[in-house]
Design a protein around this motif. Structure first.
Motif, short mmCIF file in Angstrom:
data_model
loop_
_atom_site.label_atom_id
_atom_site.label_comp_id
_atom_site.label_asym_id
_atom_site.label_seq_id
_atom_site.Cartn_x
_atom_site.Cartn_y
_atom_site.Cartn_z
N ALA A 5 0.82 -1.21 0.00
CA ALA A 5 0.00 0.00 0.00
C ALA A 5 0.85 1.26 0.00
CB ALA A 5 -0.93 -0.01 1.21
N ASN A 6 1.87 1.30 0.86
CA ASN A 6 2.59 2.55 1.08
C ASN A 6 3.68 2.81 0.07
OD1 ASN A 6 0.92 2.42 3.28
ND2 ASN A 6 2.52 2.43 4.82
N ILE A 7 4.33 1.77 -0.41
CA ILE A 7 5.39 1.96 -1.40
C ILE A 7 4.82 1.87 -2.82
CG2 ILE A 7 7.58 1.12 -2.29
CD1 ILE A 7 7.83 2.33 0.47
N VAL A 8 4.23 0.72 -3.15
CA VAL A 8 3.69 0.54 -4.51
C VAL A 8 2.55 1.52 -4.78
CG1 VAL A 8 2.59 -1.09 -6.10
CG2 VAL A 8 4.38 -1.88 -4.54
N GLY A 9 1.64 1.65 -3.81
CA GLY A 9 0.51 2.56 -4.00
C GLY A 9 0.96 4.00 -4.19
N THR A 10 1.93 4.44 -3.38
CA THR A 10 2.43 5.81 -3.51
C THR A 10 3.14 6.02 -4.84
OG1 THR A 10 2.63 6.07 -1.12
CG2 THR A 10 3.96 7.54 -2.49
N PHE A 11 3.88 5.04 -5.29
CA PHE A 11 4.51 5.14 -6.61
C PHE A 11 3.46 5.35 -7.70
CE2 PHE A 11 5.58 2.82 -10.54
CZ PHE A 11 6.62 3.63 -10.99
N ASN A 12 2.36 4.62 -7.64
CA ASN A 12 1.30 4.78 -8.64
C ASN A 12 0.69 6.18 -8.60
OD1 ASN A 12 1.66 2.15 -9.50
ND2 ASN A 12 0.01 1.32 -8.23
N VAL A 13 0.52 6.72 -7.40
CA VAL A 13 -0.01 8.09 -7.27
C VAL A 13 0.97 9.10 -7.86
CG1 VAL A 13 -0.62 9.90 -5.62
CG2 VAL A 13 -1.42 7.57 -5.24
N MET A 14 2.24 8.94 -7.57
CA MET A 14 3.25 9.87 -8.10
C MET A 14 3.32 9.80 -9.63
SD MET A 14 6.40 9.87 -5.35
CE MET A 14 7.04 8.35 -6.02
N GLU A 15 3.19 8.61 -10.18
CA GLU A 15 3.18 8.47 -11.63
C GLU A 15 2.00 9.20 -12.26
OE1 GLU A 15 5.01 6.37 -14.44
OE2 GLU A 15 6.12 7.75 -13.14
N ALA A 16 0.83 9.08 -11.63
CA ALA A 16 -0.35 9.80 -12.14
C ALA A 16 -0.14 11.31 -12.05
CB ALA A 16 -1.59 9.38 -11.36
N ALA A 17 0.42 11.77 -10.93
CA ALA A 17 0.67 13.20 -10.76
C ALA A 17 1.68 13.71 -11.78
CB ALA A 17 1.17 13.47 -9.34
N ARG A 18 2.72 12.93 -12.03
CA ARG A 18 3.73 13.32 -13.03
C ARG A 18 3.12 13.40 -14.42
NH1 ARG A 18 6.01 10.88 -16.98
NH2 ARG A 18 5.15 8.85 -16.39
N ARG A 19 2.36 12.38 -14.79
CA ARG A 19 1.79 12.33 -16.13
C ARG A 19 0.80 13.46 -16.38
NH1 ARG A 19 -2.47 9.64 -17.41
NH2 ARG A 19 -2.39 8.41 -15.48
N LEU A 20 0.01 13.79 -15.36
CA LEU A 20 -0.99 14.84 -15.51
C LEU A 20 -0.43 16.24 -15.22
CD1 LEU A 20 -4.02 13.11 -13.74
CD2 LEU A 20 -3.66 13.42 -16.19
N GLU A 21 0.82 16.30 -14.73
CA GLU A 21 1.46 17.58 -14.41
C GLU A 21 0.57 18.41 -13.48
OE1 GLU A 21 2.34 19.32 -18.24
OE2 GLU A 21 4.21 18.20 -18.40
N VAL A 22 0.16 17.81 -12.37
CA VAL A 22 -0.71 18.51 -11.43
C VAL A 22 0.02 19.71 -10.84
CG1 VAL A 22 -2.01 16.41 -10.87
CG2 VAL A 22 -0.04 17.06 -9.46
N GLY A 23 -0.75 20.69 -10.39
CA GLY A 23 -0.16 21.90 -9.84
C GLY A 23 0.49 21.72 -8.49
N HIS A 24 0.05 20.70 -7.73
CA HIS A 24 0.62 20.45 -6.42
C HIS A 24 0.26 19.03 -5.99
CE1 HIS A 24 1.38 22.30 -2.11
NE2 HIS A 24 2.28 21.40 -2.45
N LEU A 25 1.26 18.27 -5.58
CA LEU A 25 1.07 16.95 -5.00
C LEU A 25 1.40 17.05 -3.52
CD1 LEU A 25 0.72 13.82 -5.09
CD2 LEU A 25 3.15 13.70 -5.71
#
Length: 349
Positions: free
Chosen positions: A114-134
Motif C-alpha cells: 500500500a505505502n510503497i507501490v501505492g504511492t509510486f502509482n499516485v506519483m506516476e499519475a501526478a507526473r503524467r498529468l502535471e498537477v499543480g501540487h502533489l
C-alpha cells in the motif's frame, strides 16, 4: 468548534483525495467541498478496521454536490490512471496508506504494497498529468529514535523503528526524486497523533472510550509515562487546506532558503510538520477521558511495546511561517467533541 482560518480563493479548483473514506480524508473532503472545490475520492475500503464506518463516511460525502468517488486499491494502477485521466485534478492529496504502528509488526507486507507501490502509482499519475501540487501524508513516526525535541523538519531522520515508519520515510525520498526529476511541486506533511470525531477504532482515544463505557480495562503502555503531541482533526485539516496553496518552488540557490525551511535546494519539495506543538502525558490524557465520561478507567499498566517511542512533539513553526496558521485546540476540548460524536454514533446516550 474551532473556526477555520480565513483563506483566499484558491487558484486550484479540483482535488483528488486518496483515502477519502478514511478518518482524515473524510474530514478533508468535507472541508474542501465547503470551500467550493470539486473533489473525487479514491479509497480501497480495506478491512483493517470496521468497513461500515468507512462506508458511512463516503455515503455522507456523496450527499454533497461536487463529490464523486471510486472504490479501488492504489495498487490497481490501471484504475487509478483511468480515474485520474477522467477527473483531471489540479491537485492530488495522497492520504491513503496502510496505517498503524503495531499492525506493521504482524503484517509488514501490507505496508510495502500500500505505502510503497501505492504511492509510486499516485506519483506516476501526478507526473503524467502535471498537477499543480502533489501533497502526501507522512508521519511523526519517521523521527524514530531522535531524542531532540520538539521535532523539526530540518532534523535528520534516519532511525525509523518500524516498517510503517520506514515506508513513510521511503515515500518522502520517492517524492523528492520525482519533484527533482519532473519539477513536480510536492509537499510532504508529517502528522502527529491525530484524533477527533469519526476517528479510527484502532487509535487510543477510540479504544479507551469504548472500553471505559463497557467496563473493560484499558492497556496503558510504558505505565503511562509516554508523551504525545495530540492534534485535533479540524486543526490538521486547516493546515492541509492552507498548504494546498503554499506551493513549493525550486529555489534559485540554497542561500534563498530560510534556516528553518525544509525546502530542498534542488527540487520543489518541502516537508511540513502538522502538530499541536504541545506534548501531553498519556496518564493525563486518560485522566481527561475519565473526567469527560464521568467514569473511572480500569487501568492495565504495561511495559513499552516493541517499536513504540516514549514521546513525540512537533515544532510547527514552519507551518505557521508558510500559512500564518498554528494548531491550538486544547486536548480536553478535543476529547469532549470526540466523546459527543461517539455517544451519538453508537447510540450510547
Amino acid at each position: 468548534m474551532p473556526q477555520p482560518p480565513a483563506v483566499k480563493p484558491s487558484a486550484f479548483k479540483s482535488v483528488l483525495i486518496t483515502g477519502s473514506a478514511g478518518f482524515i480524508g473524510f474530514h478533508l473532503a468535507r472541508r474542501l467541498l465547503a470551500d467550493g472545490f470539486r473533489v473525487h475520492g479514491y479509497d480501497g475500503m480495506t478491512d483493517y478496521y470496521d468497513v461500515t464506518l468507512k462506508q458511512r463516511r463516503h455515503a455522507m460525502l456523496l450527499q454533497t454536490p461536487g463529490f464523486t468517488a471510486t472504490e479501488a486499491m492504489l495498487e490497481d494502477a490501471a484504475t487509478l490512471d483511468r480515474v485520474a485521466d477522467e477527473f483531471r485534478p489540479d491537485v492530488i492529496v495522497h492520504l491513503a496508506a496502510q496505517a498503524g504502528v503495531r499492525y506493521s509488526l504482524e503484517n509488514p507486507r501490507a505496508y510495502i504494497d500500500a505505502n510503497i507501490v501505492g504511492t509510486f502509482n499516485v506519483m506516476e499519475a501526478a507526473r503524467r498529468l502535471e498537477v499543480g501540487h502533489l501533497l502526501m501524508a507522512s508521519t511523526s513516526s519517521v523521527y524514530g529514535a531522535n531524542a531532540r525535541m520538539p521535532y523539526a523538519e530540518t532534523d535528520k531522520a534516519d532511525t525509523q523503528l518500524t516498517i510503517y515508519a520506514a515506508t513513510k520515510k521511503a515515500t518522502e525520498a520517492m517524492g523528492h526524486s520525482y519533484a527533482h526529476l519532473w519539477n513536480l511541486p510536492t509537499t510532504m506533511f508529517r502528522f502527529f497523533t491525530v484524533y477527533g470525531p469519526w476517528g479510527r477504532p484502532d487509535m487510543a482515544l477510540f479504544k479507551f472510550v469504548d472500553a471505559i463505557l463497557e467496563g473493560r480495562p484499558i492497556d496503558i503502555y510504558n505505565h503511562g509515562e509516554m508523551f504525545r503531541d495530540f492534534t485535533y482533526i479540524d486543526d490538521l485539516v486547516n493546515g492541509i487546506r492552507l498548504l494546498i496553496d503554499a506551493v513549493p518552488q525550486r529555489p534559485a540557490s540554497p542561500e534563498d532558503i530560510a534556516p528553518n525551511d525544509s525546502l530542498s535546494p534542488v527540487a520543489p519539495h518541502r516537508i511540513v510538520n502538522i502538530g499541536n506543538s504541545d506534548k501531553v502525558r498519556l496518564l493525563d490524557f486518560v485522566d481527561a477521558i475519565e473526567d469527560t465520561l464521568g467514569i473511572p478507567a480500569k487501568r492495565n499498566l504495561m511495559d513499552m511495546q516493541k517499536g513504540d517511542v516514549p514521546a513525540t512533539w512537533a515544532d510547527a513553526g514552519l507551518l505557521q511561517d508558510l500559512t500564518g496558521y498554528r494548531p491550538a485546540t486544547d486536548v480536553r476540548q478535543g476529547i469532549a467533541r470526540f466523546v459527543d460524536w461517539f455517544l451519538d454514533y453508537y447510540e450510547k446516550r
